[in-house]
Design an enzyme around this catalytic site. Structure first.
Site, PDB file in Angstrom:
ATOM      1  N   LYS A  39      34.216 -16.107 -55.528  1.00  0.00           N
ATOM      2  CA  LYS A  39      34.267 -17.558 -55.325  1.00  0.00           C
ATOM      3  C   LYS A  39      32.968 -18.070 -54.715  1.00  0.00           C
ATOM      4  CE  LYS A  39      38.054 -19.452 -53.709  1.00  0.00           C
ATOM      5  NZ  LYS A  39      39.115 -19.858 -52.764  1.00  0.00           N
TER       6      LYS A  39
ATOM      7  N   CYS B 233      51.699 -29.210 -51.848  1.00  0.00           N
ATOM      8  CA  CYS B 233      52.119 -29.671 -50.513  1.00  0.00           C
ATOM      9  C   CYS B 233      53.619 -29.891 -50.380  1.00  0.00           C
ATOM     10  CB  CYS B 233      51.371 -30.957 -50.153  1.00  0.00           C
ATOM     11  SG  CYS B 233      49.596 -30.730 -49.903  1.00  0.00           S
TER      12      CYS B 233
END
EC number: 1.1.1.22
Length: 449
Positions: A35, A263
């Site tokens: 990443k 979320c």
């Protein structure tokens, strides 16, 4: 100020890029060498409108950098943000705080001088206390203050949310952190964005309470939509009628196939578990979680009903897979349950999403992927609009009609008007309106097969 952002995922990368755009020197740290290497090359691992340009601009200016070396970044920082993942823990639904605790211990070993450590990750009440204990146990000489600063970013609009927030919540127990956090957010504070200081536990609860309430609001209008279908009402008119009441507000009153994403599902579940732990059960949130889970499968059954009650051997076309537009996030997307329901009923599923197909391939088995909306419609028994991407809002409905094996459009986001769909010769099924399920001509159905 010098900021170290631990975690270069969605929250960490967006926050780090925005802080660097404010003029701070930001280092984003992640344990994934791949990443970090991609970020150094300017490759953004997530889809978020405007983020690639923001990262490129600030990296070129030298204000934003990326590393796997936590020690050096933390030792040089005035403020260290913890922005690691807190997924639902397998088996019990509690938030998995292992990444937060590992980060806290790593910070404690690397910190030098007075440092404000900020929990940006979404964490249950009391996590800041635990982080403080870990730091003290790991490095008793560390001069640190632990702060809670929850994020309120919507995927697809995160940069605008960060730069034009409704509020900035900072929870602290040591006033030495206050001027530091004021300086961190000074550009927003000068623009009169509300900077709200509270106790640390209160700040942690604010985040969960906000997401719990919004999830409950979505689930409420979805249940009203079901009632409208049975009683002959129009949920969009009902939503407008109640949304004009300032006490209620119009946002999060769009009926649909249920909430998903990174979320709401995990935060509502964690909030339920927190309530149980403190013997203060949150019955409304418990019900919200249950109703939302049930709804996603119910949308699959709605599609089957629109196809005459039997989809075995038939192709169903799905438009949109991500839980909302302008993201590639497939986490707990309603499409997952819808696809599984259709596959379980014997259907073949063909789908297209502008950004989410690569991610979808990691969570969905047995799905064929189309090149665009019209490719998905070709030969399908029914076309289902699942995610309201802008490019699905103005389809050539005459072309859609010519491509479908049976002229049925199921609109799970109420994007279209009945009159325009029916003018094109399509049967139209939407959410929260007293639509009649079409009775398909058996001859037409057999011919299409």
């Amino acid at each position: 100020m010098k900021i170290a952002m631990i975690g270069a995922g969605y929250v960490g990368l967006v926050s780090g890029a925005c802080f660097s755009d404010f003029g701070h020197d930001v280092v984003c740290i992640d344990i994934s060498e791949d990443k970090i290497a991609r970020l150094k090359r300017g490759e953004i691992p997530i889809y978020e409108p405007g983020l690639e340009t923001l990262v490129e601009t600030n990296a070129r200016a030298g204000r934003l950098s990326f590393t796997t070396d936590l020690n050096a970044a933390v030792a040089d920082a005035d403020v260290v943000f913890i922005a690691v993942g807190t997924p639902s823990r397998r088996g019990d639904g509690h938030a998995d705080l292992s990444y937060v605790y590992v980060a806290a211990a790593d910070i404690a070993r690397a910190v030098t001088g007075f440092t404000v450590i900020v929990t940006k990750s979404t964490v249950p009440v009391g996590t800041g206390d635990a982080v403080e204990r870990i730091i003290a146990d790991t490095n008793p000489d560390a001069d640190c203050v632990v702060v809670s600063n929850p994020e309120f970013l919507r995927e697809g609009a995160a940069i605008d949310d960060f730069k034009r927030p409704d509020r900035i919540v900072v929870g602290l127990e040591d006033d030495r952190a206050r001027p530091v956090m004021e300086e961190v957010y000074r550009p927003l504070y000068l623009n009169q964005a509300p900077l709200m200081f509270t106790g640390r536990r209160t700040a942690e609860l604010i985040k969960y309470a906000a997401n719990g309430f919004l999830a409950m609001k979505i689930t409420f209008i979805n249940e009203i939509a079901d009632l409208c279908e049975k009683a002959g009402g129009d949920v969009q008119a009902v939503a407008r009628g109640i949304g004009l009441d300032n006490r209620i507000g119009a946002k999060f009153l769009n009926a649909g196939p249920g909430y998903g994403g990174s979320c709401f599902p995990k935060d509502t579940l964690a909030l339920v578990k927190t309530g149980q732990d403190y013997e203060a059960p949150l019955r409304l949130i418990e019900t919200t979680v249950a109703v939302n889970d049930t709804r996603k499968r119910a949308m699959g059954r709605k599609v089957i009903a629109a196809c005459g009650g039997d989809v075995r051997g038939k192709t169903i076309g799905l438009l949109g897979l991500t839980f909302k537009p302008e993201t590639d996030d497939m986490r707990d997307a309603p499409s997952i349950a819808i696809v599984q329901t259709l596959l379980d009923a014997g259907a073949r599923v063909r789908a297209y999403d502008p950004e989410g197909m690569e991610m979808a391939k990691t969570v969905l088995d047995g799905v064929e992927y189309g090149a665009d909306a019209y490719d998905v419609a070709r030969g399908a028994e029914c076309l289902v609009l699942v995610t309201e991407w802008n490019q699905f809002r103005s389809l050539d409905l005459d072309r859609v009609k010519s491509l479908l094996a049976s002229p049925v459009l199921v609109d799970l986001r109420n994007v279209y008007r009945r009159a325009e769909v029916e003018k094109a010769g399509l049967a139209y099924i939407s959410i929260g309106r007293s639509d009649q399920v079409p009775v398909l001509d058996p001859v037409q159905t057999d011919a299409a097969e």
